[in-house]
Design a protein around this motif. Structure first.
Motif, PDB file in Angstrom:
ATOM      1  N   VAL A 222       0.773  -1.299  -0.152  1.00 22.77           N
ATOM      2  CA  VAL A 222       0.152  -0.010   0.091  1.00 22.77           C
ATOM      3  C   VAL A 222       0.843   1.303  -0.043  1.00 22.77           C
ATOM      4  CG1 VAL A 222      -1.647   1.492   1.400  1.00 22.77           C
ATOM      5  CG2 VAL A 222      -1.934  -1.137   1.017  1.00 22.77           C
TER       6      VAL A 222
ATOM      7  N   GLY B 270      -7.763   4.923  -0.707  1.00 21.65           N
ATOM      8  CA  GLY B 270      -9.153   4.931  -0.478  1.00 21.65           C
ATOM      9  C   GLY B 270      -9.818   4.918  -1.891  1.00 21.65           C
TER      10      GLY B 270
ATOM     11  N   GLY C 131     -17.089  -2.104  -4.933  1.00 27.08           N
ATOM     12  CA  GLY C 131     -16.116  -2.601  -4.754  1.00 27.08           C
ATOM     13  C   GLY C 131     -15.664  -3.245  -6.230  1.00 27.08           C
TER      14      GLY C 131
ATOM     15  N   TRP D 119     -12.803  -0.889   3.657  1.00 26.35           N
ATOM     16  CA  TRP D 119     -11.739  -2.171   3.481  1.00 26.35           C
ATOM     17  C   TRP D 119     -10.538  -1.490   3.338  1.00 26.35           C
ATOM     18  CZ3 TRP D 119     -13.292  -6.266   5.510  1.00 26.35           C
ATOM     19  CH2 TRP D 119     -14.479  -6.890   5.162  1.00 26.35           C
TER      20      TRP D 119
ATOM     21  N   SER E 105      -7.937 -13.184   1.534  1.00 27.29           N
ATOM     22  CA  SER E 105      -8.282 -11.455   1.503  1.00 27.29           C
ATOM     23  C   SER E 105      -7.374 -11.174   0.214  1.00 27.29           C
ATOM     24  CB  SER E 105      -7.563 -10.723   2.421  1.00 27.29           C
ATOM     25  OG  SER E 105      -8.403 -10.661   3.609  1.00 27.29           O
TER      26      SER E 105
ATOM     27  N   GLY F 184      -8.914  -6.610  -7.099  1.00 27.44           N
ATOM     28  CA  GLY F 184      -9.373  -7.240  -7.910  1.00 27.44           C
ATOM     29  C   GLY F 184      -9.674  -8.596  -7.683  1.00 27.44           C
TER      30      GLY F 184
ATOM     31  N   LEU G  70     -12.014 -12.222 -15.998  1.00 30.01           N
ATOM     32  CA  LEU G  70     -12.949 -11.406 -17.091  1.00 30.01           C
ATOM     33  C   LEU G  70     -11.937 -10.448 -17.968  1.00 30.01           C
ATOM     34  CD1 LEU G  70     -16.196 -10.777 -14.947  1.00 30.01           C
ATOM     35  CD2 LEU G  70     -15.873 -12.296 -16.738  1.00 30.01           C
TER      36      LEU G  70
END
Ligand SMILES: Cc1cc2nc3c(=O)[nH]c(=O)nc-3n(C[C@H](O)[C@H](O)[C@H](O)COP(=O)(O)OP(=O)(O)OC[C@H]3O[C@@H](n4cnc5c(N)ncnc54)[C@H](O)[C@@H]3O)c2cc1C
Length: 392
Positions: A102, A137, A144, A169, A366, A372, A379
């Motif tokens: 992150v 964020g 989502g 989340w 998780s 994704g 997809l």
């Protein structure tokens, strides 16, 4: 956790494809994980706390912004180095790797790529040193997999924007000093901005009760008429391609990270199978155990090859988002299957904190969902090969 006896596995002699610098970086991160993470990670997960002392260590080993140029405090390293760092961190714990991912890919990367020179100078050195921690964020309670539908919004008030909405989340949110936030402007165009803790109307309540990524703090971001100075908006990007660009970098790191978790599970299962005796023999001598171990190392080796090649393409700026999706999807699913088989080999011991297996397995639930989901990446591959969008 019992003593960390991890030894890595390199069935196809992949080390020959790495430089001396790559190997040095990998071993320094591996040593740090063995010394500072393994002894405390089990208790941190049991207690659902993020050990704050890891922040300083992560900064010291170059875990924050490895590929950000040195002039902004980053490591100036290549993409394979970044991948190897993520692999070794996730070998320790996916929550630890999430914190570093992150900070590097979802906070430092957008500030470096989309930010003004003032934003780069103000935030990047402090994020690289760990003095400031960041969060990202994008996800909202009702958006989502479809972030383009987001409801968070900014309104132009002359000398500032007024931000309203919420995010859910969000990794690192509970302790983050800064947040990279995506919201729609009055024309419905997605804009990125940097928020700072302490801005009036901006709160970060923690999410409790997770059975996964327990050593990583997760929370919400709530915006109640937050005044965002105009200089905090990213000048160099508009639209969904902003957050998607960050996700590309993070997903690439996850593809490497998942191999680390899989290697840890395989290594533990191999050792356990040779040491554990049933019916007068080590359980490694039974064909069914060998099938599990042989399939694990085969899948790990395939993932290592896929990911190394992706790293080379990324260094050459040729890796496509769809190639990154394929590696993220394949490797995380591979790691989850390896963790499940390793759990079987450990028998009852596999559910305890004596071994890292169950923790990795729960964490990977998780990892297979965030950045994704497994099906969304499928997809993306489907759309890439057919040219037809099956999302909507
Ligand atoms: C521990 C954790 C940390 C996270 N950290 C962050 C963070 O730091 N920042 C951030 O912004 N987000 C973060 N996320 C959010 C994460 O990215 C989302 O959970 C993820 O994108 C999926 O969104 P969702 O949970 O709303 O599931 P949904 O989008 O509601 O999906 C539910 C199911 O429906 C399926 N589905 C959805 N659309 C389709 C379709 N078109 N076709 C077929 N199937 C479909 C999905 O594959 C999934 O199986 C985190 C999540 C977790 C669990």
């Amino acid at each position: 956790m019992a003593q960390d006896r991890f030894q890595s596995h390199d069935y196809y002699l992949m080390d020959e494809l790495l430089t001396e610098e790559h190997k040095l970086i990998r071993s320094s991160v591996r040593d740090w994980v063995k010394k500072e993470v393994s002894p405390v990670v089990e208790e941190a997960c049991q207690k659902a706390t993020f050990p704050k002392q890891w922040i300083k260590g992560l900064a010291e080993i170059g875990g924050f912004g490895p590929y950000i140029p040195e002039e902004y405090g980053g490591g100036g390293l290549d993409q394979v180095s970044y991948g190897l760092i993520m692999q070794e961190l996730e070998r320790g714990d996916s929550g630890l790797r999430s914190t570093a991912s992150v900070q590097s890919s979802l906070v430092m990367y957008p500030i470096y790529t989309y930010g003004s020179e003032e934003q780069r100078k103000k935030y990047l050195p402090k994020l690289a040193s760990g003095e400031w921690m960041g969060c990202f964020g994008l996800t909202e309670p009702d958006h989502g997999s479809n972030p383009g539908g987001m409801l968070s919004n900014i309104k132009d008030k002359g000398d500032h924007f007024l931000l309203n909405g919420s995010k859910m989340w969000i990794s690192n949110a509970p302790f983050a000093d800064v947040a990279v936030v995506w919201a729609k402007d009055e024309q419905g165009i997605i804009r990125g901005m940097v928020l700072e803790r302490g801005m009036k109307g901006f709160t970060t309540p923690e999410t409790h009760g997770k059975w996964s990524l327990r050593a990583s703090a997760t929370g919400e971001l709530v915006f109640d008429n937050v005044k965002v100075p105009k200089e905090n908006i990213f000048p160099n990007v508009k639209g969904l391609k902003g957050p998607l660009g960050c996700l590309n970098s993070a997903r690439y790191g996850i593809a490497w990270g998942a191999i680390g978790a899989a290697l840890d599970c395989y290594d533990s299962a191999l050792r356990y199978a040779k040491e554990r005796v049933q019916f007068g023999k080590p359980i490694a001598s039974f064909q069914l155990t060998q099938k599990k171990l042989a399939e694990m190392i085969t899948e790990i080796t395939k993932a290592q090859l896929l990911t190394w090649r992706l790293g080379v393409l990324k260094n050459e700026n040729r890796a496509t988002p769809a190639q990154i999706s394929m590696a993220k999807r394949n490797n995380v699913n591979m790691a989850l299957q390896v963790a499940r088989e390793a759990r079987q080999i450990h028998g009852g011991m596999g559910i305890t904190g004596e071994y890292p297996i169950m923790r990795h397995m729960m964490n990977l639930e998780s990892v297979i969902t965030y950045e994704g989901t497994h099906d969304i990446h499928l997809l993306i591959t489907g759309m890439d090969v057919t040219g037809i969008n099956a999302f909507e």
